[in-house]
Write an enzyme that holds these catalytic residues in place. Structure first.
Site, mmCIF file in Angstrom:
data_model
loop_
_atom_site.group_PDB
_atom_site.id
_atom_site.type_symbol
_atom_site.label_atom_id
_atom_site.label_comp_id
_atom_site.label_asym_id
_atom_site.label_seq_id
_atom_site.Cartn_x
_atom_site.Cartn_y
_atom_site.Cartn_z
ATOM 1 N N GLN A 4 0.825 -1.217 0.000
ATOM 2 C CA GLN A 4 0.000 0.000 0.000
ATOM 3 C C GLN A 4 0.859 1.267 0.000
ATOM 4 O O GLN A 4 0.494 2.276 -0.594
ATOM 5 C CB GLN A 4 -0.924 -0.028 1.227
ATOM 6 N N SER A 53 -10.656 6.598 -2.991
ATOM 7 C CA SER A 53 -10.855 6.827 -1.557
ATOM 8 C C SER A 53 -10.340 8.207 -1.175
ATOM 9 O O SER A 53 -10.946 8.914 -0.364
ATOM 10 C CB SER A 53 -10.080 5.791 -0.737
ATOM 11 N N LYS A 84 -2.779 -0.852 6.621
ATOM 12 C CA LYS A 84 -3.713 -1.938 6.319
ATOM 13 C C LYS A 84 -4.161 -2.565 7.626
ATOM 14 O O LYS A 84 -3.431 -2.520 8.618
ATOM 15 C CB LYS A 84 -3.015 -3.005 5.475
ATOM 16 N N GLY A 109 -12.473 -0.545 2.858
ATOM 17 C CA GLY A 109 -12.778 -1.969 2.734
ATOM 18 C C GLY A 109 -11.662 -2.726 2.034
ATOM 19 O O GLY A 109 -10.699 -2.155 1.533
ATOM 20 N N ASP A 110 -11.802 -4.027 2.019
ATOM 21 C CA ASP A 110 -10.949 -4.942 1.253
ATOM 22 C C ASP A 110 -11.771 -6.237 1.211
ATOM 23 O O ASP A 110 -12.997 -6.196 1.404
ATOM 24 C CB ASP A 110 -9.575 -5.119 1.939
#
Ligand code: GLU
Length: 450
Positions: free
Chosen positions: A110, A382, A125, A164-165
């Site tokens: 990320q 995002s 994360k 989210g993921d």
């Protein structure tokens, strides 16, 4: 010992048993030799040693009561990896496979992905080893409330903004947002991927899948080709896969497969996307129900397939879009795809190709878009949601989608130009890793040893 080997060997001592994390670190470090050699400041400033160590890691107990009245306990995580470029940003994954290694690999990826977007977002994360499958709505709500009862003290609109993921969609984000508001009394943009009624952004839901296809389109344009008329293998049937398929159809391509954890659908006439949306977004049903309506489509249960490969990559197609999960595309899958004439692989998931598979793609002359570049449209949008929240504005779908297209084009150009700059034209893995690294590393150096 090479720099990469030394770093991995040190990590094995200090952070034992984190295979996926080592894999993600090795993948990035393997690309960095040219920049570390041409510029001594990164070694002098111990950037590699600093960047592989999260700024902060939070692990917590998530106790909750199931519908039978029994107490359940899960493990919750938030890894705040790097804030050189902005507040920590990255999703929450709820899946039984979640552990510290998975969250650290995702958090590490990320950092570079967020850097590549060119926006002001750091890397983080989180998640839990909670399995939402088979849980009632009330159980999911109680789990989310318990999760946020710890997480709320670590996040904030300018410190850490989860999203989210896998296993975390609009419903879970809603329950967590509600609990944050109850605990703090504050209505603020502490999560993205929110519902459209309460601060969410139009096109966020579509953004990762759309962005991946925009990235593929950019790769093909640079080769004077297009998606028009192409057949595409897609894996997954979640948010990323569904909206990748939607955009593929819009650009004149035909997705001919999709998959879930139980099996793969192959439908050479083209996947019926409305049916997949109905099964997955409304009924949370297995894809096996697809063949009730289309008996001519082929369904291969996952259990029928050898462990070193996946049914979805064994069909002939022009392009492949892995949109399911990490390491879902192995060396033998890659060999099969290449032998079958596939000439574009564009990753909607995080680290879907094993290192050996990725090496094969890089060594071939196909267009290969690695996940941290190709799936950055989700997190980029995002950030657009954060911008709307901060300015109390709401943009139209078209405004957001246009910015998303622009960001994906920029990411492609940046990765492509950086690969050329370092003498490896066409190697978008190297280009994306170096470009993502350079921006974060330079920011870290300017901010001192912190
Ligand atoms: N989970 C997504 C990713 O892997 C989105 C993260 C976000 O929007 O913060 O990038």
């Amino acid at each position: 010992m090479t720099y990469t080997n030394q770093t991995i060997s040190d990590l094995k001592q200090t952070s034992p048993a984190q295979a996926e994390f080592y894999q993600a670190v090795e993948e990035v470090l393997n690309s960095l030799d040219p920049i570390l050699e041409s510029n001594s400041k990164y070694r002098q400033q111990a950037i590699i040693q600093r960047i592989v160590e999260p700024e902060r890691q939070i692990m917590f107990r998530v106790p909750w009561i199931d519908d039978n009245g029994d107490i359940q306990v899960n493990k919750g995580y938030r890894v705040e990896f790097n804030s050189a470029l902005g507040p920590y940003k990255g999703g929450l994954r709820f899946h039984p496979s979640v552990n510290a290694s998975i969250i650290k690999f995702l958090g590490f990826e990320q950092i570079f992905k967020n850097s590549l977007t060119g926006l002001s977002i750091g890397g983080g994360k989180g998640g839990a080893n909670f399995n939402p499958r088979g849980r009632s709505n009330n159980e999911i709500m109680r789990f989310c409330q318990s999760f946020m009862s710890e997480l709320y003290r670590h996040i904030g609109p300018t410190t850490d903004v989860p999203a989210g993921d896998i296993g975390v969609g609009a419903a879970e984000i809603g329950y967590m947002f509600g609990q944050y508001k109850r605990l703090t009394g504050r209505y603020e943009g502490i999560l993205t991927g929110k519902g459209l009624l309460w601060g969410g952004s139009l096109a966020r839901k579509e953004a990762t899948g759309y962005g991946t296809v925009y990235f593929a389109d950019n790769m093909l344009k640079a080769r004077e080709d297009s998606l028009e008329g192409k057949t595409c293998l897609v894996s997954g049937a979640g948010n990323v896969a569904i909206y990748a398929m939607e955009k593929l159809y819009q650009l004149g391509a035909t997705p001919i497969s999709c998959s879930d954890s139980s099996g793969t659908i192959y439908h050479p006439n083209g996947i019926d996307l409305e049916l997949v949306k109905q099964l997955k977004e409304q009924q949370q049903a297995s894809l096996i129900a697809y063949i009730e309506k289309y008996p001519n489509a082929k369904y291969t249960p996952t259990s029928d397939y050898p462990s070193d490969g996946h049914a979805v990559w064994r069909y002939c197609a022009d392009a492949a879009f892995p949109c399911a999960t990490q390491n879902e595309l192995t060396k033998s899958d890659a060999e099969e795809l290449l032998a079958n004439g596939c000439h574009l692989v564009c990753e909607g998931a995080n680290m879907p190709s094993t290192q050996e598979a990725a090496d094969l793609f890089v060594a071939s002359d196909i267009a290969y878009g690695p996940g941290k570049a190709a799936n950055a449209g989700g997190v980029a949008t995002s950030q657009l949601e954060m911008a709307q929240n901060a300015s109390m504005q709401k943009w139209t779908f078209e405004q957001v989608d246009q910015q998303l297209q622009h960001i994906m084009e920029n990411i492609f150009v940046t990765a492509n130009e950086t690969a050329k700059e370092f003498g490896q034209a066409g190697n978008l893995v190297l280009g994306a890793n170096i470009a993502g690294f350079r921006r974060v590393a330079d920011a870290m150096i300017e901010q001192g040893v912190v």
